[in-house]
Design a protein around this motif. Structure first.
Motif, PDB file in Angstrom:
ATOM      1  N   ASP A  12       0.945  -1.206  -0.082  1.00 35.36           N
ATOM      2  CA  ASP A  12       0.146  -0.017  -0.122  1.00 35.36           C
ATOM      3  C   ASP A  12       0.985   1.199   0.081  1.00 35.36           C
ATOM      4  N   CYS A  13       0.711   2.067  -0.822  1.00 38.61           N
ATOM      5  CA  CYS A  13       1.619   3.354  -1.043  1.00 38.61           C
ATOM      6  C   CYS A  13       0.802   4.646  -1.576  1.00 38.61           C
ATOM      7  N   GLU A  77      -1.718   7.577   5.013  1.00 45.08           N
ATOM      8  CA  GLU A  77      -0.249   7.361   4.997  1.00 45.08           C
ATOM      9  C   GLU A  77       0.140   6.414   5.881  1.00 45.08           C
ATOM     10  N   LYS A  78       1.220   5.755   5.686  1.00 45.60           N
ATOM     11  CA  LYS A  78       1.945   4.675   6.554  1.00 45.60           C
ATOM     12  C   LYS A  78       2.064   5.594   7.853  1.00 45.60           C
ATOM     13  N   THR A  79       1.580   4.714   9.056  1.00 48.01           N
ATOM     14  CA  THR A  79       1.579   5.302  10.376  1.00 48.01           C
ATOM     15  C   THR A  79       2.567   4.434  11.381  1.00 48.01           C
ATOM     16  N   ASN A  82       5.871  -1.807  10.164  1.00 55.64           N
ATOM     17  CA  ASN A  82       5.644  -2.907   9.373  1.00 55.64           C
ATOM     18  C   ASN A  82       5.527  -4.305  10.086  1.00 55.64           C
ATOM     19  N   GLN A 134      14.616   1.822   5.400  1.00 58.07           N
ATOM     20  CA  GLN A 134      13.247   2.358   4.881  1.00 58.07           C
ATOM     21  C   GLN A 134      13.155   2.515   3.447  1.00 58.07           C
ATOM     22  N   ASN A 139       8.465   2.426   4.137  1.00 57.31           N
ATOM     23  CA  ASN A 139       8.431   0.640   4.277  1.00 57.31           C
ATOM     24  C   ASN A 139       9.748   0.079   4.817  1.00 57.31           C
TER      25      ASN A 139
END
Length: 144
Positions: A12-13, A77-79, A82, A134, A139
């Motif tokens: 997901d991006c 957004e990535k929060t 992973n 990252q 990620n």
């Protein structure tokens, strides 16, 4: 009962094409073949409804050995960290300073593509050294 035969890794991006291009260069992957009837992926993308343009991209191992990677645009957004991540097997079979040098060389190559170093986990007598990184959208992945 059937068993899965292949695996696709999905990211997901925010910018699928940019993240796909990062991983293509990092892993030596490439775009899949262009769909029939189109001269390029840009031509295919332009033919999509405007809300779908740029919403997905893919990367494939040219040798057909590694898993296909799929990148899809999501609104959030990535929060957090992973729960699953990729390991790039950089120092397989190497130990000590030789392994650290291999990890450092690969980290520098990927930093030039926009990756960031996070933490170097040094060998502890059980596990060998590993460099946590990252990608361009945050990620996490490891060089090991």
């Amino acid at each position: 009962m059937s068993q899965a035969k292949t695996v696709q890794i999905t990211f997901d991006c925010e910018d699928p094409r940019a993240v796909a291009k990062f991983w293509q260069v990092a892993l030596g992957y490439q775009d899949p073949p262009v769909p029939e009837g189109f001269g390029s992926w840009d031509e295919f993308n332009a033919a999509l409804p405007s809300e779908q343009q740029g919403s997905a991209w893919a990367a494939e191992d040219p040798d057909g050995v590694g898993p296909r990677m799929y990148f899809q645009r999501v609104p959030e957004e990535k929060t957090t960290k992973n729960r699953v991540h990729l390991d790039i097997r950089t120092g397989t079979g190497l130990t000590g300073d030789e392994r650290l040098a291999a990890l450092d060389a690969e980290a520098r190559r990927l930093e030039a593509l926009g990756a960031r170093r996070l933490q170097l986990l040094k060998a502890d007598g059980i596990n060998e050294s590993c460099q946590v990184m990252q990608d361009i959208e945050g990620n996490e992945f490891c060089l090991d």
